[in-house]
Design a protein around this motif. Structure first.
Motif, PDB file in Angstrom:
ATOM      1  N   TYR A   1       1.086  -1.048  -0.207  1.00 40.41           N
ATOM      2  CA  TYR A   1       0.343   0.126   0.162  1.00 40.41           C
ATOM      3  C   TYR A   1       0.831   1.358  -0.289  1.00 40.41           C
ATOM      4  O   TYR A   1       1.636   1.462   0.954  1.00 40.41           O
ATOM      5  CB  TYR A   1      -0.826  -0.452   1.117  1.00 40.41           C
ATOM      6  N   ASP A   2       0.756   1.962  -0.477  1.00 42.78           N
ATOM      7  CA  ASP A   2       1.729   3.216  -0.805  1.00 42.78           C
ATOM      8  C   ASP A   2      -0.089   4.331  -0.140  1.00 42.78           C
ATOM      9  O   ASP A   2      -0.077   5.285  -0.945  1.00 42.78           O
ATOM     10  CB  ASP A   2       1.250   4.218  -2.587  1.00 42.78           C
ATOM     11  N   LEU A   3       1.112   4.736   0.984  1.00 42.35           N
ATOM     12  CA  LEU A   3       0.093   5.222   1.960  1.00 42.35           C
ATOM     13  C   LEU A   3      -0.407   7.442   1.405  1.00 42.35           C
ATOM     14  O   LEU A   3      -1.168   8.083   1.635  1.00 42.35           O
ATOM     15  CB  LEU A   3       0.014   5.697   2.597  1.00 42.35           C
ATOM     16  N   SER A   4       0.725   7.130   0.590  1.00 40.57           N
ATOM     17  CA  SER A   4       0.848   8.718  -0.512  1.00 40.57           C
ATOM     18  C   SER A   4      -0.532   8.949  -1.026  1.00 40.57           C
ATOM     19  O   SER A   4      -0.528   9.593  -1.931  1.00 40.57           O
ATOM     20  CB  SER A   4       2.271   9.833  -0.370  1.00 40.57           C
ATOM     21  N   ARG A   5      -0.759   7.907  -1.638  1.00 36.80           N
ATOM     22  CA  ARG A   5      -1.711   7.899  -2.875  1.00 36.80           C
ATOM     23  C   ARG A   5      -3.308   7.819  -2.539  1.00 36.80           C
ATOM     24  O   ARG A   5      -3.726   7.440  -3.719  1.00 36.80           O
ATOM     25  CB  ARG A   5      -0.924   6.875  -3.982  1.00 36.80           C
TER      26      ARG A   5
ATOM     27  N   LYS B   1      -7.052   8.547  -0.769  1.00 36.19           N
ATOM     28  CA  LYS B   1      -8.131   9.570  -1.290  1.00 36.19           C
ATOM     29  C   LYS B   1      -9.465   9.828  -0.306  1.00 36.19           C
ATOM     30  O   LYS B   1      -8.688   8.522  -0.271  1.00 36.19           O
ATOM     31  CB  LYS B   1      -8.700   9.134  -2.340  1.00 36.19           C
TER      32      LYS B   1
ATOM     33  N   ASP C   1      -8.671  13.034   3.344  1.00 40.42           N
ATOM     34  CA  ASP C   1      -7.491  13.253   2.154  1.00 40.42           C
ATOM     35  C   ASP C   1      -6.831  12.419   2.621  1.00 40.42           C
ATOM     36  O   ASP C   1      -6.697  11.082   2.804  1.00 40.42           O
ATOM     37  CB  ASP C   1      -7.630  14.990   2.626  1.00 40.42           C
ATOM     38  N   GLY C   2      -6.142  12.934   1.221  1.00 41.87           N
ATOM     39  CA  GLY C   2      -4.453  11.753   1.128  1.00 41.87           C
ATOM     40  C   GLY C   2      -3.660  11.616   2.954  1.00 41.87           C
ATOM     41  O   GLY C   2      -2.702  10.333   2.156  1.00 41.87           O
ATOM     42  N   ALA C   3      -4.202  11.954   3.690  1.00 43.79           N
ATOM     43  CA  ALA C   3      -3.188  11.341   4.592  1.00 43.79           C
ATOM     44  C   ALA C   3      -4.103  11.600   6.186  1.00 43.79           C
ATOM     45  O   ALA C   3      -3.130  10.805   7.191  1.00 43.79           O
ATOM     46  CB  ALA C   3      -2.189  12.547   4.863  1.00 43.79           C
TER      47      ALA C   3
ATOM     48  N   LEU D   1      -3.449  12.141  11.530  1.00 44.19           N
ATOM     49  CA  LEU D   1      -2.736  11.782  10.021  1.00 44.19           C
ATOM     50  C   LEU D   1      -2.492   9.529  10.499  1.00 44.19           C
ATOM     51  O   LEU D   1      -2.242   9.291  11.518  1.00 44.19           O
ATOM     52  CB  LEU D   1      -1.135  12.106  10.613  1.00 44.19           C
TER      53      LEU D   1
ATOM     54  N   GLU E   1      -0.150   7.693   8.790  1.00 46.89           N
ATOM     55  CA  GLU E   1       0.309   7.673   9.487  1.00 46.89           C
ATOM     56  C   GLU E   1       0.796   6.748  10.671  1.00 46.89           C
ATOM     57  O   GLU E   1       1.874   6.556  11.059  1.00 46.89           O
ATOM     58  CB  GLU E   1       1.687   8.401   8.810  1.00 46.89           C
TER      59      GLU E   1
END
Length: 290
Positions: free
Chosen positions: A226-230, A232, A248-250, A266, A268
């Motif tokens: 999983y690319d958590l930066s992408r 939505k 949102d994305g973060a 967040l 993360e």
């Protein structure tokens, strides 16, 4: 050759016990007797659905005002049956339901409102009503809607039963700060999968009750790793026993026992903390066409 045993239906979603089962499960499960059941309507704001018939039994979920509960047995003040909305099986206090089927025309769209005896804000409310409580409106008196069974609700807090929103995340955001409650489905207390279910219902998207059910049925699974930066807005992030909604994305919104509330943080940071207790992210699901 190894012969695998047939898998029993999920008891959370299929009404069967050793002594009693729903008639439609005849041939699938073993029981001493089978019953057709009878539809009842929930008559309080949020009725606890318990795993066993007792006030000290775990509350698995809640049924909201106006929702249908198919009853297969009434015994010692408890009704055992199945929720029509999401098929969940359990025990309700019999005093919380009435033997009639409500065909709702409207639902509560506000986070919370009140059912009044009279169309007057100065009168004592009968009961509070959570978002997605279901009512049949029979008339209007100035700013209030009269509902079947008696009482009045502020009309601006209602929407037609088939009127849906386009942004379910905005619905979930209304719950920010609401206390965490295992099995809860309202602003007085909600859990992680309850928050997802309530928000998606306002958008016309059916969701089952528990996290594992939602993970299996909702949306499309994003490819691993999983690319958590992408991510939505609207993506659902799952762990074992937990789910959150991306704002949102973060940033993720989720009802959680760490803060005992619906919080925004967040992803993360949340993922690092949750990994210590429940393990890594198990999937990210994206709902398409909404």
């Amino acid at each position: 050759m190894t012969v695998s045993k047939p898998t029993k239906p999920d008891a959370r979603l299929n009404p069967y016990r050793a002594d009693l089962a729903a008639a439609h499960l005849r041939g699938e499960v073993e029981a001493k007797r089978f019953e057709e059941g009878e539809d009842y309507a929930v008559m309080i704001g949020a009725a606890p659905l318990r795993r066993k018939p007792g006030h000290d039994a775990p509350m698995d979920t809640q049924l909201l005002f106006g929702e249908t509960f198919r009853v297969y047995e009434v015994k010692n003040g408890w009704a055992w049956g199945q929720a029509a909305f999401d098929d969940y099986v359990g025990y309700l206090e019999y005093v919380h339901v009435q033997r009639r089927r409500v065909e709702p025309t409207h639902r509560v769209a506000a986070l919370r409102t009140f059912l009044y005896r009279e169309p007057d804000i100065k009168t004592q409310p009968v009961i509070p009503l959570p978002m997605n409580a279901k009512l049949k409106v029979t008339g209007a008196v100035e700013r209030f809607s009269e509902v079947e069974g008696g009482g009045f609700v502020f009309s601006a807090h209602l929407t037609r039963i088939d009127a849906y929103v386009s942004d379910y995340v905005a619905v979930a955001e209304q719950f920010l700060g609401a206390p965490y409650l295992w099995g809860g489905r309202g602003s007085m207390g909600v859990d992680c999968s309850g928050l997802v279910q309530m928000a998606l219902e306002r958008a016309g998207i059916h969701a089952l009750r528990d996290t594992d059910m939602q993970e299996a049925a909702l949306g499309e699974r994003l490819a691993e790793p999983y690319d958590l930066s992408r991510l939505k807005r609207g993506d659902l992030v799952f762990w074992k026993g937990h789910v959150g909604i991306m704002r949102d994305g973060a940033v993720m919104l989720h009802a959680n026992a760490t803060h005992m509330a619906v919080t925004s943080e967040l992803l993360e940071d949340a993922a690092a903390r949750i990994a210590c207790t429940d393990g890594p992210i198990t999937s990210v699901k994206r709902l398409t066409g909404v």
